[in-house]
Design a protein around this motif. Structure first.
Motif, short mmCIF file in Angstrom:
data_model
loop_
_atom_site.label_atom_id
_atom_site.label_comp_id
_atom_site.label_asym_id
_atom_site.label_seq_id
_atom_site.Cartn_x
_atom_site.Cartn_y
_atom_site.Cartn_z
N GLY A 1 0.82 -1.20 0.00
CA GLY A 1 0.00 0.00 0.00
C GLY A 1 0.86 1.25 0.00
O GLY A 1 2.01 1.24 -0.45
N THR B 1 -4.41 6.69 -11.38
CA THR B 1 -3.95 6.19 -10.08
C THR B 1 -4.79 5.02 -9.62
O THR B 1 -4.26 4.03 -9.09
CB THR B 1 -4.02 7.33 -9.04
OG1 THR B 1 -3.22 8.43 -9.48
CG2 THR B 1 -3.52 6.86 -7.69
N ARG B 2 -6.09 5.10 -9.81
CA ARG B 2 -6.99 4.03 -9.38
C ARG B 2 -6.68 2.73 -10.12
O ARG B 2 -6.62 1.65 -9.52
CB ARG B 2 -8.45 4.45 -9.64
CG ARG B 2 -9.49 3.51 -9.04
CD ARG B 2 -10.90 4.02 -9.28
NE ARG B 2 -11.11 5.29 -8.59
CZ ARG B 2 -11.38 6.44 -9.20
NH1 ARG B 2 -11.47 6.50 -10.51
NH2 ARG B 2 -11.56 7.54 -8.50
N TYR C 1 -2.83 1.46 -9.02
CA TYR C 1 -2.48 1.11 -7.64
C TYR C 1 -3.59 0.51 -6.80
O TYR C 1 -3.29 -0.24 -5.86
CB TYR C 1 -1.97 2.37 -6.92
CG TYR C 1 -0.65 2.90 -7.42
CD1 TYR C 1 0.45 2.07 -7.58
CD2 TYR C 1 -0.51 4.25 -7.72
CE1 TYR C 1 1.66 2.57 -8.02
CE2 TYR C 1 0.72 4.77 -8.16
CZ TYR C 1 1.78 3.92 -8.31
OH TYR C 1 2.98 4.41 -8.74
N GLU C 2 -4.83 0.84 -7.04
CA GLU C 2 -5.89 0.56 -6.06
C GLU C 2 -6.29 -0.92 -6.03
O GLU C 2 -7.25 -1.34 -6.66
CB GLU C 2 -7.12 1.43 -6.36
CG GLU C 2 -8.09 1.51 -5.17
CD GLU C 2 -9.25 2.45 -5.44
OE1 GLU C 2 -10.39 1.98 -5.56
OE2 GLU C 2 -9.00 3.67 -5.55
N ARG C 3 -5.53 -1.67 -5.26
CA ARG C 3 -5.83 -3.09 -5.04
C ARG C 3 -4.97 -3.57 -3.86
O ARG C 3 -3.99 -2.93 -3.51
CB ARG C 3 -5.58 -3.93 -6.29
CG ARG C 3 -4.13 -3.94 -6.76
CD ARG C 3 -3.99 -4.66 -8.08
NE ARG C 3 -4.82 -4.06 -9.11
CZ ARG C 3 -4.48 -2.98 -9.81
NH1 ARG C 3 -3.32 -2.38 -9.58
NH2 ARG C 3 -5.28 -2.49 -10.71
N PHE D 1 -3.40 -1.30 -0.99
CA PHE D 1 -3.59 0.09 -1.40
C PHE D 1 -5.09 0.40 -1.38
O PHE D 1 -5.84 -0.05 -2.23
CB PHE D 1 -3.02 0.33 -2.80
CG PHE D 1 -2.86 1.78 -3.16
CD1 PHE D 1 -1.62 2.39 -3.11
CD2 PHE D 1 -3.96 2.54 -3.56
CE1 PHE D 1 -1.47 3.73 -3.45
CE2 PHE D 1 -3.83 3.88 -3.89
CZ PHE D 1 -2.58 4.47 -3.85
N GLU D 2 -5.52 1.19 -0.41
CA GLU D 2 -6.95 1.43 -0.19
C GLU D 2 -7.44 2.61 -1.02
O GLU D 2 -6.66 3.49 -1.42
CB GLU D 2 -7.20 1.69 1.29
CG GLU D 2 -6.78 0.51 2.18
CD GLU D 2 -6.88 0.84 3.66
OE1 GLU D 2 -7.18 2.02 3.98
OE2 GLU D 2 -6.63 -0.05 4.48
N SER D 3 -8.75 2.67 -1.24
CA SER D 3 -9.35 3.72 -2.08
C SER D 3 -9.13 5.11 -1.48
O SER D 3 -9.05 6.10 -2.21
CB SER D 3 -10.84 3.46 -2.26
OG SER D 3 -11.50 3.42 -1.00
N GLN E 1 -6.48 6.23 -0.27
CA GLN E 1 -5.15 6.70 -0.62
C GLN E 1 -5.08 7.25 -2.05
O GLN E 1 -4.16 8.00 -2.40
CB GLN E 1 -4.13 5.57 -0.45
CG GLN E 1 -4.05 5.04 0.98
CD GLN E 1 -3.32 3.70 1.08
OE1 GLN E 1 -2.67 3.26 0.14
NE2 GLN E 1 -3.45 3.06 2.23
N THR E 2 -6.06 6.88 -2.89
CA THR E 2 -6.04 7.25 -4.30
C THR E 2 -6.07 8.76 -4.52
O THR E 2 -5.25 9.29 -5.28
CB THR E 2 -7.20 6.57 -5.05
OG1 THR E 2 -7.01 5.15 -5.01
CG2 THR E 2 -7.28 7.04 -6.49
#
Length: 535
Positions: A51, A352-353, A356-358, A361-363, A365-366
């Motif tokens: 993350g 970015t979503r 990274y978002e998985r 890495f939480e939403s 942080q996007t």
């Protein structure tokens, strides 16, 4: 004044130069692009496991410290000081001496940087202490930095090898070496992290994977030295003035490039101490990785391809050719980086979503990373300009000029960081972008003074047309994404279904606008496309 009959000839020469630059840049860009894509995959894998919040910030800071030392005394600084001297000796027919100088520097760098690495391993606790408590675990950051410090020595000797290959205009293998660096890290993460019990152990796996990847990156180009007209030998010739000239040239280059990279350290100090030590350093780093994708593919490619040519033209005293080549490079950078910056700014959050978002890495942080990416993107073109203009000054061996500008940028960056950190995480990248704007303008004016003229009219005309085309790109790309995003939703597949068409539509609109506006750099690109089709 240029004779009237000479204008068509100059136009044809400029067109041939543009096509040659486009062709060389395309080859280098493909190799570099593959490396950057794998680098992005590496970041995706790292973001999945770690993350952007928590102890990964200890790793981010730990990696920045040896990375700064590397910038001060290793690869880029060495290549920038070495290439002009090595090329000049070759142009004078002193090839044997050129290789003796290269051999001396190879072993000298190996010995000195080994000592530097040992010293920094000892003083790591004091250095990491400057950042406060990154990731909430300063001891972890110290341990990780000690594992990572050997990359300084490895990349130091790599700077000599890459400099030799670039002097012979062999760019592909050095550009492909980072591909295997990224593959080694990805493999290390995928195999090692799931088998580790604690977050500390997982981060050490990450660090060791980077060191192994760096060993591979250094060794890979070595076999390609054999086909050249000389070889590296075991010797250190202290008496050769050319060896000392490289070292003297290295001092301002080292300071200049080091000051540029020192800005990143200052950014991390502000982010860790004054914004959020558990998120801000890594959020900025994740945004920077996305920002560097077009930078590496386009401006680094153009600069690397042109640097030996600029050094050769300078050695020959061909001021006119040097001026034309530099102006051509600046126009190409504008043609490629202005639309790339606009695209990454308007689509920062969905990009970015997707990337990274998985995993870890939480939403939440996007938006933080996306804001930093948009702020970085504002200075993308100007950073590319600075990169090429710095190499231009290195080519004419006026290395103290970019060093002085870098020192001014350092002061300006610290002042802007102190003012903008109150905006939140994105304020730090915004400060960086404004520093890039100021630095590039100053370097451009100083280069014009050095050369007498620089073709400002042609450069400004090209930039103006590109800006108009990029505005059309912004509307088309954002409009396409917005409409599709509202209908498709926010799943990974849905975001791909909205972002990819936005990228395609935006690029198509930009190229059509450039064609309508008669942007010359598009002509070189289309000529290359026709040539590749007919090959």
């Amino acid at each position: 004044m240029v004779p009237e009959g000479a204008l068509p000839i100059l136009a044809r020469v400029d067109e041939r130069s543009g096509r040659r630059l486009a062709r060389s840049t395309a080859i280098f860009s493909l190799a570099t692009g593959l490396s950057r894509i794998l680098g992005l995959v590496r970041e995706v894998v790292a973001a999945y496991y770690f993350g952007a919040a928590g102890k990964i910030n200890a790793f981010t800071v730990a990696f920045q410290v040896p990375n700064l030392v590397r910038a001060l005394v290793a690869d880029a600084a060495l290549s920038s000081a070495f290439v002009p001297v090595f090329t000049e000796l070759q142009e004078r027919g002193e090839r044997e001496r050129a290789w003796r100088v290269a051999s001396s520097l190879f072993w000298l760098v190996l010995l000195v940087l080994t000592g530097v690495t040992a010293l920094f391993i000892v003083v790591a606790p004091w250095i990491i202490g400057l950042f406060g408590d990154p990731g909430g675990d300063r001891d972890l950051a110290i341990g990780l930095s000690r594992v990572l410090f050997p990359i300084v020595t490895l990349l130091g000797v790599s700077g000599i090898v890459v400099g030799i290959l670039n002097s012979y205009e062999r760019f592909t293998v050095p550009a492909l070496s980072p591909v295997f660096w990224n593959i080694a890290i990805i493999v290390g993460l995928v195999i090692g992290v799931p088998r580790s019990d604690s977050i500390d152990t997982k981060l050490y796996v990450y660090a060791v994977s980077i060191v192994i990847g760096t060993v591979i990156q250094v060794l890979l180009p070595m076999p390609w030295l054999r086909g050249l007209d000389g070889r590296l030998r075991v010797l250190i010739d202290w008496r050769d003035p050319a060896v000392w000239r490289v070292l003297k040239l290295m001092l301002p280059v080292t300071l200049g490039l080091g000051l540029i990279n020192f800005n990143a350290v200052i950014d991390s100090v502000f982010a860790s101490r004054l914004i959020d030590p558990q998120l801000a350093p890594t959020a900025i780093d994740k945004a920077f990785r996305l920002y560097m994708l077009p930078q590496g593919v386009f401006s680094v490619a153009i600069t690397t391809v042109l640097f030996p040519s600029l050094a050769r033209l300078s050695a020959r005293g061909d001021t006119s050719g040097f001026r034309d080549t530099l102006g051509l490079g600046l126009r190409q950078i504008a043609f490629l980086l202005i639309p790339a910056g606009v695209m990454s700014a308007v689509l920062a959050e969905p990009i970015t979503r997707i990337v990274y978002e998985r995993g870890a890495f939480e939403s939440a942080q996007t938006p933080v990373v996306a804001g930093a990416l948009a702020a970085f993107s504002a200075g993308l073109f100007f950073n590319g300009m600075m990169l090429l203009l710095n190499r231009g000054f290195f080519s004419v061996q006026s290395n103290w000029i970019p060093t002085s500008v870098a020192l001014g940028n350092l002061v300006l960056n610290a002042g802007l960081d102190a003012a903008f950190y109150r905006f939140g995480t994105w304020g730090i990248p915004l400060a960086t972008s404004l520093v890039n704007v100021a630095g590039s303008i100053v370097l451009l004016l100083l280069m014009r003074r050095r050369l007498g003229r620089l073709g400002f009219g042609a450069i400004a005309d090209s930039i103006g047309r590109v800006l108009v085309a990029s505005a059309a790109l912004a509307g088309a790309a954002y409009g396409t994404w917005y409409l599709l995003d509202r209908g498709l939703g926010r799943s990974f597949a849905a975001q791909l279904g909205s972002v990819l068409p936005a990228l395609i539509v935006g690029t198509a609109v930009y190229l059509l606008a450039c064609k309508a506006l008669k942007v010359r750099e598009l002509g070189a690109l289309l000529a290359l496309r026709k040539r590749l089709k007919s090959a």
